[in-house]
Design an enzyme around this catalytic site. Structure first.
Site, PDB file in Angstrom:
ATOM      1  CG  ASP A 177       0.986  -1.617   7.237  1.00  0.00           C
ATOM      2  OD1 ASP A 177       0.360  -0.522   7.482  1.00  0.00           O
ATOM      3  OD2 ASP A 177       1.551  -2.050   6.235  1.00  0.00           O
ATOM      4  CG  HIS A 248       2.868   1.972   6.622  1.00  0.00           C
ATOM      5  ND1 HIS A 248       1.683   1.241   5.880  1.00  0.00           N
ATOM      6  CD2 HIS A 248       4.302   1.929   5.472  1.00  0.00           C
ATOM      7  CE1 HIS A 248       1.768   1.727   4.106  1.00  0.00           C
ATOM      8  NE2 HIS A 248       3.405   1.635   4.032  1.00  0.00           N
ATOM      9  CG  ASP A 314       6.639   0.124   3.146  1.00  0.00           C
ATOM     10  OD1 ASP A 314       6.738   0.387   4.390  1.00  0.00           O
ATOM     11  OD2 ASP A 314       5.877  -0.252   2.321  1.00  0.00           O
ATOM     12  CD  GLU A 315       3.931   2.652   0.302  1.00  0.00           C
ATOM     13  OE1 GLU A 315       2.914   2.496  -0.937  1.00  0.00           O
ATOM     14  OE2 GLU A 315       2.553   1.954   1.377  1.00  0.00           O
ATOM     15  CD1 TRP A 381       8.587  -0.839  -1.928  1.00  0.00           C
ATOM     16  CD2 TRP A 381       6.726  -1.348  -2.877  1.00  0.00           C
ATOM     17  NE1 TRP A 381       8.402   0.020  -1.745  1.00  0.00           N
ATOM     18  CE2 TRP A 381       7.472  -0.050  -2.121  1.00  0.00           C
ATOM     19  CE3 TRP A 381       6.533  -1.715  -3.080  1.00  0.00           C
ATOM     20  CZ2 TRP A 381       5.882   1.231  -2.229  1.00  0.00           C
ATOM     21  CZ3 TRP A 381       4.925  -0.258  -3.513  1.00  0.00           C
ATOM     22  CH2 TRP A 381       5.515   0.512  -3.434  1.00  0.00           C
ATOM     23  CE1 TYR A 406       5.223  -5.748  -3.582  1.00  0.00           C
ATOM     24  CE2 TYR A 406       3.640  -4.463  -3.526  1.00  0.00           C
ATOM     25  CZ  TYR A 406       4.527  -4.751  -3.538  1.00  0.00           C
ATOM     26  OH  TYR A 406       5.295  -4.042  -2.328  1.00  0.00           O
ATOM     27  CD1 TRP A 456       1.562  -6.192  -0.543  1.00  0.00           C
ATOM     28  CD2 TRP A 456       1.326  -5.477   1.175  1.00  0.00           C
ATOM     29  NE1 TRP A 456       2.916  -5.912  -0.728  1.00  0.00           N
ATOM     30  CE2 TRP A 456       2.828  -5.252   0.148  1.00  0.00           C
ATOM     31  CE3 TRP A 456       1.432  -4.841   2.582  1.00  0.00           C
ATOM     32  CZ2 TRP A 456       3.793  -4.897   1.348  1.00  0.00           C
ATOM     33  CZ3 TRP A 456       1.996  -5.194   3.418  1.00  0.00           C
ATOM     34  CH2 TRP A 456       3.355  -5.189   2.499  1.00  0.00           C
ATOM     35  CB  THR A 457      -4.789  -8.930   3.319  1.00  0.00           C
ATOM     36  OG1 THR A 457      -4.677  -7.826   4.403  1.00  0.00           O
ATOM     37  CG2 THR A 457      -3.388  -9.409   2.691  1.00  0.00           C
ATOM     38  CD  GLU A 458      -4.088  -3.234   1.618  1.00  0.00           C
ATOM     39  OE1 GLU A 458      -2.974  -1.690   1.528  1.00  0.00           O
ATOM     40  OE2 GLU A 458      -3.588  -3.545   0.366  1.00  0.00           O
TER      41      GLU A 458
END
Length: 541
Positions: A177, A248, A314-315, A381, A406, A456-458
């Site tokens: 990412d 990403h 994605d994104e 998602w 999520y 997701w680990t932000e």
């Protein structure tokens, strides 16, 4: 411990008549492994044997613990029979036998989830029951993001154990990412030499003014990956790697600046991203970039035998492509119409490339934009709609809508939740999640090959924070993925909650730092660190 406390609850379980008896285990209890069940025998000796102190010597067919494949059962189905003569665990495949062994472990009680016996003199028994069961979905997964915050190899192996304990069989490994590239690629060493490390990290949500002013990073060597994959295979878990393209990709562009849109941005000055959100820096649509990622995927295919390979998709902001003469010329050359078509071209290229090598491409639902690649499978998602559209078009789907599963979203609306993100998704909310939308026909619904919870680990800086977000909700999710449950409103959450009283003790024995039902403990708190809570129920989209 009885079958009334199993998670996931089996489709059929009852006492063996005439009484509610128990079968004793001792040092003479043998373990006979029929052909194809040897890995489950090793697992039983290494886990249940370690917890109980019992040796489980090689046994005969007619007593003790007997493992056998029964071709009359469905692939992952199992039958566990404990009577006055033996403990027979039969499965339609080696995986089915293994899931039956997981149920056997639960029947022994929470102490069977420890690494050594608490009382060497304890007498062990298992209730005399018959349990028959089979999974609803063939894809029962969890995605773990190790790019935003790196989890060392031992932590990944531990999470594989936790997935197996919940009868989940897919580990979606998000290893690249903007914030870090986590897998060694020998032909492109700078991906980890440069791309695996960032100088600092945003502390909290991306709007937070706080920073952790020290380097963060790490990566898995190819031997680490081989070990992870082999260990997962011994637990009948498939590891699906994710290499993000064309968005990403800031960590990769930092390592190799020519991968980016250098005609509109100074890629030589780029750094591995230290914040969260959607980076504007995406891959350039050039043949050179395709060749680079073909080389990456060649090594990935060598490391991961999974049929499915996730390419993200994605994104992917289109601003740089809109401004880039190179990208605009490419759109005209390829005749793809616009920037969405350019993204579709990226995905279609690797769909064909993977198919030529016997693999299948899977990507997030944005890969629908500009036209879906012929063989692609969709991870839905952003809601249900992407999955609905894909299934109606004849494509396979893994349902993982953010509004439902999520697990980085907060579990409670209280003021003490650490760095609260998005909607409240309680244990009951997850238990009432339904992966198959009602508007799909039976034929279309068959394309929903499974479901997955995403992590997701932000705002999860270490393993304990991951545990807090994932558990206990993964226990509710595993039952949704495994069982054919009633309609959401008709599900017996009170029964599930009662069974969780036993399951919390199992999680305690496994050392899982889950969120207690009473709320966060002092070690869980993150006072003054900004999150981004969203009030109200999530939209059903």
């Amino acid at each position: 411990m009885t079958f009334e406390q199993l998670i996931p609850a089996p489709s059929s379980a009852h006492w063996v008549p005439p009484t509610q008896g128990s079968f004793p285990l001792d040092d003479e209890t043998g373990l006979h492994a029929g052909p194809g069940t040897e890995s489950t025998a090793r697992w039983l000796r290494g886990t249940v044997g370690a917890a109980t102190g019992l040796r489980f010597p090689d046994g005969e067919n007619d007593n003790g613990i007997v493992l056998r494949i029964d071709s009359g059962l469905a692939d992952e189905a199992y039958r566990l029979v404990v009577d006055g003569h033996a403990i027979r665990i039969e499965g339609g495949s080696a995986a089915g036998v293994f899931w039956g062994a997981q149920t056997f472990r639960q029947l022994l009680g929470p102490e069977a989830f420890r690494r050594a016996p608490l009382d060497p003199a304890r007498e062990w028994t298992v209730p005399m029951v018959t349990v028959e069961d089979a999974p609803r979905f063939r894809w029962r997964g969890m995605m773990l993001d190790v790019s935003r915050h790196f989890m060392p190899k031992e932590g990944v192996l531990r999470y594989l154990d936790l997935l197996a304990a919940h009868k989940l069989n897919v580990f979606h490994f998000h290893i690249t990412d903007d914030q870090g590239w986590r897998v060694e690629i020998k032909r492109h060493p700078k991906l980890t030499e440069v791309g695996a490390w960032r100088s600092r990290t945003r502390w909290g949500h991306r709007a937070s003014p706080l920073w952790l002013e020290h380097p963060h990073g790490g990566y898995y060597t190819q031997d680490d990956i081989r070990e992870i994959v082999a260990y997962a295979d011994s637990l009948h878990i498939t590891v699906v790697p994710e290499i993000d393209i064309p968005g990403h990709s800031q960590a990769a562009i930092t390592a190799y600046p020519y991968l980016g849109n250098s005609d509109v941005v100074d890629t030589e000055a780029m750094t591995v991203w230290d914040s969260w959100g959607v980076s504007p820096n995406v891959l350039a649509p050039t043949e050179e970039v395709l060749r680079f990622y073909e080389g990456v995927f060649e090594e990935i295919l060598d490391l991961f035998p999974s049929t499915f390979v996730h390419v993200g998709g994605d994104e992917c902001p289109k601003d740089q492509w809109k401004a880039s003469p190179t990208a605009q010329a490419r759109i005209k050359e390829l005749g793809v119409g616009d920037e969405d078509g350019l993204q579709s071209w990226f995905i279609r290229h690797f769909d064909r490339w993977l198919a030529d090598r016997g693999r299948r491409l899977i990507g997030w639902d944005e890969i629908l934009e500009g036209g879906l690649a012929e063989g692609a499978t969709v991870s839905s998602w952003r809601g249900y709609q992407g999955g609905i559209d894909a299934a109606k078009a004849g494509h396979d789907v893994v349902m993982c809508p953010e509004q439902q599963v999520y697990l980085n979203f907060r579990e409670d609306g209280g003021p003490d939740e650490p760095m609260p993100i998005a909607y409240v998704r309680t244990l009951e909310d997850v238990y009432r999640f339904e992966p198959v939308p009602a508007e799909l026909t039976e034929e279309e619904a068959a394309h929903v090959i499974g479901t997955q919870a995403n992590v997701w680990t932000e705002v999860m800086e270490h393993q304990g924070r991951v545990d807090y977000q994932v558990f206990p909700r993964l226990a509710a999710f595993c039952e949704v993925a495994w069982r054919q449950l009633p309609a959401p409103a008709e599900r017996d959450f009170a029964d599930f909650e009662q069974r969780m009283t036993a399951h919390y003790k199992r999680l305690d024995a496994l050392g899982v730092d889950y969120r207690p039902p009473s709320g966060p403990l002092p070690r869980h708190l993150r006072p003054g660190v900004l999150g981004r809570p969203i009030e109200g129920p999530p939209p059903n989209v």
